[in-house]
Structure formats: structure tokens, C-alpha cells
Design a protein around this motif. Structure first.
Motif, PDB file in Angstrom:
ATOM      1  N   GLN A  45      28.629  70.158  42.776  1.00  0.00           N
ATOM      2  CA  GLN A  45      27.623  71.090  43.286  1.00  0.00           C
ATOM      3  C   GLN A  45      27.344  70.829  44.758  1.00  0.00           C
ATOM      4  OE1 GLN A  45      24.459  70.051  40.576  1.00  0.00           O
ATOM      5  NE2 GLN A  45      24.728  71.933  39.370  1.00  0.00           N
ATOM      6  N   ALA A  64      30.171  72.040  47.023  1.00  0.00           N
ATOM      7  CA  ALA A  64      30.193  73.501  47.121  1.00  0.00           C
ATOM      8  C   ALA A  64      29.134  73.982  48.113  1.00  0.00           C
ATOM      9  CB  ALA A  64      29.962  74.119  45.749  1.00  0.00           C
ATOM     10  N   ALA A  65      27.937  73.384  48.054  1.00  0.00           N
ATOM     11  CA  ALA A  65      26.870  73.767  48.976  1.00  0.00           C
ATOM     12  C   ALA A  65      27.239  73.409  50.410  1.00  0.00           C
ATOM     13  CB  ALA A  65      25.566  73.090  48.579  1.00  0.00           C
ATOM     14  N   ALA A  69      30.261  73.138  51.612  1.00  0.00           N
ATOM     15  CA  ALA A  69      31.346  74.022  52.066  1.00  0.00           C
ATOM     16  C   ALA A  69      30.767  75.307  52.646  1.00  0.00           C
ATOM     17  CB  ALA A  69      32.288  74.324  50.909  1.00  0.00           C
ATOM     18  N   ARG A  70      29.722  75.831  52.018  1.00  0.00           N
ATOM     19  CA  ARG A  70      29.093  77.042  52.532  1.00  0.00           C
ATOM     20  C   ARG A  70      28.439  76.781  53.894  1.00  0.00           C
ATOM     21  NH1 ARG A  70      27.860  77.496  46.948  1.00  0.00           N
ATOM     22  NH2 ARG A  70      25.797  76.543  47.250  1.00  0.00           N
ATOM     23  N   ALA A  71      27.799  75.609  54.021  1.00  0.00           N
ATOM     24  CA  ALA A  71      27.167  75.277  55.300  1.00  0.00           C
ATOM     25  C   ALA A  71      28.208  75.141  56.404  1.00  0.00           C
ATOM     26  CB  ALA A  71      26.366  73.979  55.154  1.00  0.00           C
ATOM     27  N   ARG A  72      29.341  74.557  56.071  1.00  0.00           N
ATOM     28  CA  ARG A  72      30.392  74.378  57.085  1.00  0.00           C
ATOM     29  C   ARG A  72      31.026  75.710  57.472  1.00  0.00           C
ATOM     30  NH1 ARG A  72      31.300  69.591  53.950  1.00  0.00           N
ATOM     31  NH2 ARG A  72      30.659  67.760  55.183  1.00  0.00           N
ATOM     32  N   GLN A  73      31.099  76.633  56.520  1.00  0.00           N
ATOM     33  CA  GLN A  73      31.621  77.964  56.850  1.00  0.00           C
ATOM     34  C   GLN A  73      30.751  78.664  57.880  1.00  0.00           C
ATOM     35  OE1 GLN A  73      31.906  79.909  53.055  1.00  0.00           O
ATOM     36  NE2 GLN A  73      33.867  78.960  52.518  1.00  0.00           N
ATOM     37  N   GLU A  74      29.488  78.258  57.926  1.00  0.00           N
ATOM     38  CA  GLU A  74      28.557  78.809  58.907  1.00  0.00           C
ATOM     39  C   GLU A  74      28.508  77.946  60.169  1.00  0.00           C
ATOM     40  OE1 GLU A  74      24.900  79.036  56.766  1.00  0.00           O
ATOM     41  OE2 GLU A  74      25.680  80.499  55.307  1.00  0.00           O
ATOM     42  N   TYR A  92      21.868  71.003  59.319  1.00  0.00           N
ATOM     43  CA  TYR A  92      21.746  71.035  57.856  1.00  0.00           C
ATOM     44  C   TYR A  92      21.647  69.592  57.386  1.00  0.00           C
ATOM     45  CZ  TYR A  92      22.735  72.682  53.069  1.00  0.00           C
ATOM     46  OH  TYR A  92      22.667  73.003  51.731  1.00  0.00           O
TER      47      TYR A  92
END
Length: 283
Positions: free
Chosen positions: A9, A12-13, A15-20, A50
Motif C-alpha cells: 500500500q 503504491a501511494a 508511486a502516485r506522489a512521484r508521478q506528480e 510529501y
């Protein structure tokens, strides 16, 4: 602010922050948070986008006769404090998530030299446990920056050397000690102190300040300075574990040529072990 309990989990969270394109900060803790921890979060928030705060009471760093079972676990209160502080995510795994095959036979990270003596002497195996769990957390989170308190001065030195030696792509940052109004360094273990012990406890920092004053006045008979201070602690009601002067950058013993010195102390008040330090520049 989410609280996640599994590595999957968390990744996954993140990964989303790094995409931003967010810069990730990590503040590792064992929970039971106080203003000192919140200062670490604030420092991470100043330098990253973050901030992840891990809360994990790590059995691997506790000795056989230490306070693992009684160590305070206050997740609900910690969550409220971290929400107010502006943290973005809490990682609060259980022991089986971090050590799925148990701790017996688990790979250990051992950091030589800086882990020897001081807390390393009085708590055998402690720094293997610290460096192992911090190494795992750094690998799990893969932060750009990780912030640790300078109250645990030797621990910070161990973590810095580990990150350097293992070529970990993370900046290790120390944050100054946060103190109560009477000078006592904030610690989760301060809650163990009885009323009279809490009244005595600030004498530990006062003793370090007295050593500092003597050093800054030009006194250099280091063993005598330390012995006088040790006896003063005993008279005040402490049972000293260690009291020493070290080179601040290397933790090697001081010499007459030393300029950047750290005074390090650990002492018991009853069953409670308190640590503190004070850095002194003689340049």
C-alpha cells in the motif's frame, strides 16, 4: 492524511506522489510522539513535498531486559498530532510486515567504529537493530530526505555512515534537540519519570552545560572534568551509564587539539534511562 500498514500500500501511494514529481521526505519514529518529533516533521516539510512518518516499535533494537513490552503505543493520538503537523502519510506496519520470516536469522546491518562505545557498549546489539530497521525503511520508502533527531547523537552518526557506506541515494539530515522549558530533552521515555524524578531530570543537561562552560573557559584536563561531573550526577540522584567527550564528527576520543567536541551522557533515574548531548566549539 492516510495511515497505511502494508509495504505494498505504501509503495503504491508513493508511486502516485512521484508521478506528480513530488520530493519525498521520511521521518522514522517509534510513535508516542512529542514536540521533538513534530519538529522533525516540520523540518521535512520545509524541504520536501510529501512527508511520510513511520511508526514502528522495532523489537530488533531492544535488549532482553529493556522496555519493549511497556514502550508506549499511542497510534490514535499520534495520528491527531501528525494531521495537525501537516504530514501526508503514516506508515504503521506490524512486526510481521517488517520481519515476515521472524527476526532469528534475519540479515543485519552492522556499522563499525561509530557504533562502538557509549550506547553501543551499554546496549549490545542495539545499533545493529537500529541500522537494520532504518536500512529497511529507507529501502521501502526510498525518500529523497530522511530526518532524525540530534538527541540520539550516536544513532545519527551510525545512520549517516550506513547511508554513505551503502551508497544510499538519500540525504540524512539532523534536527536540533527540542527541550522542555527547564532544559530536559524531550523523549518518549520521560513519561516513565515520577514527579520527584522529573524534578531532578533537568540536572543532566545542566551538568553538560557546566562542562561546556569549563571547556570554553580554557580548561583541558578532560578526565578530571568528566569525573567531577560524574560525581555531581550521582549526588543529584542519577546512576550514570556513561559521560564522555568525543570528536563531534568521528566520535573518536578527544585530544588536546580537538576543536569540535560533543559532550555525551546517559544516566538512569530509577529505571528510566535518559540520554543527552551538547556540542561545543573550541575553535
Amino acid at each position: 492524511m492516510n495511515t497505511l500498514h502494508s509495504i505494498a500500500q505504501l509503495r503504491a501511494a508513493l508511486a502516485r506522489a512521484r508521478q506528480e514529481n513530488k520530493r519525498i521526505g521520511l521521518v522514522p519514529t517509534m510513535g508516542n510522539l512529542h514536540d521533538g518529533h513534530i519538529a522533525l516533521v516540520a523540518k521535512a516539510l520545509q524541504r520536501t513535498d510529501y512527508v511520510v512518518v513511520s511508526i514502528f516499535v522495532n523489537p530488533l533494537q531492544f535488549g532482553a531486559n529493556e522496555d519493549l513490552d511497556s514502550y508506549p503505543r499511542t497510534l490514535a493520538e499520534d495520528q491527531r498530532k501528525l494531521l495537525d503537523a501537516g504530514a501526508h502519510l503514516i506508515f504503521a506496519p506490524n512486526v510481521s510486515e517488517i520481519y515476515p520470516e521472524g527476526m532469528d536469522g534475519h540479515t543485519l546491518i552492522s556499522v563499525p567504529v561509530v557504533s562502538e562505545g557509549l550506547c553501543g557498549a551499554s546496549r549490545p546489539g542495539h545499533f545493529n537493530g537500529v541500522s537494520t530497521v532504518v536500512g529497511k525503511l529507507l529501502n521501502i520508502v526510498q525518500p529523497d530526505l530522511a530526518v532524525f533527531g540530534e538527541k540520539d547523537f550516536q544513532q545519527l552518526a551510525v545512520i549517516r555512515k550506513m547511508a554513505h557506506d551503502l551508497c544510499l541515494p538519500v540525504q540524512i539530515m539532523g534536527a536540533p534537540i527540542v527541550r522542555a522549558e527547564d532544559g530536559l530533552a524531550l523523549s518518549s521515555r520521560n513519561g516513565y519519570l515520577g514527579e520527584e524524578q522529573r524534578r531532578i531530570a533537568p540536572r543532566l543537561y545542566q551538568t553538560l552545560q557546566q562542562i561546556q562552560q569549563q571547556l570554553e573557559s580554557g580548561r583541558r584536563d578532560f578526565p578530571a572534568i568528566i569525573e567531577e561531573a560524574r560525581l555531581a550526577l550521582i549526588e543529584a540522584g542519577f546512576q550514570p551509564d556513561y559521560l564522555d567527550l568525543r570528536e563531534a564528527e568521528t566520535l573518536q576520543p578527544v585530544t588536546s587539539a580537538s576543536q569540535d567536541i560533543v559532550i555525551l551522557a546517559a544516566a538512569f533515574l530509577g529505571a528510566t534511562r535518559l540520554i543527552d548531548n551538547l556540542r561545543v566549539s573550541l575553535a
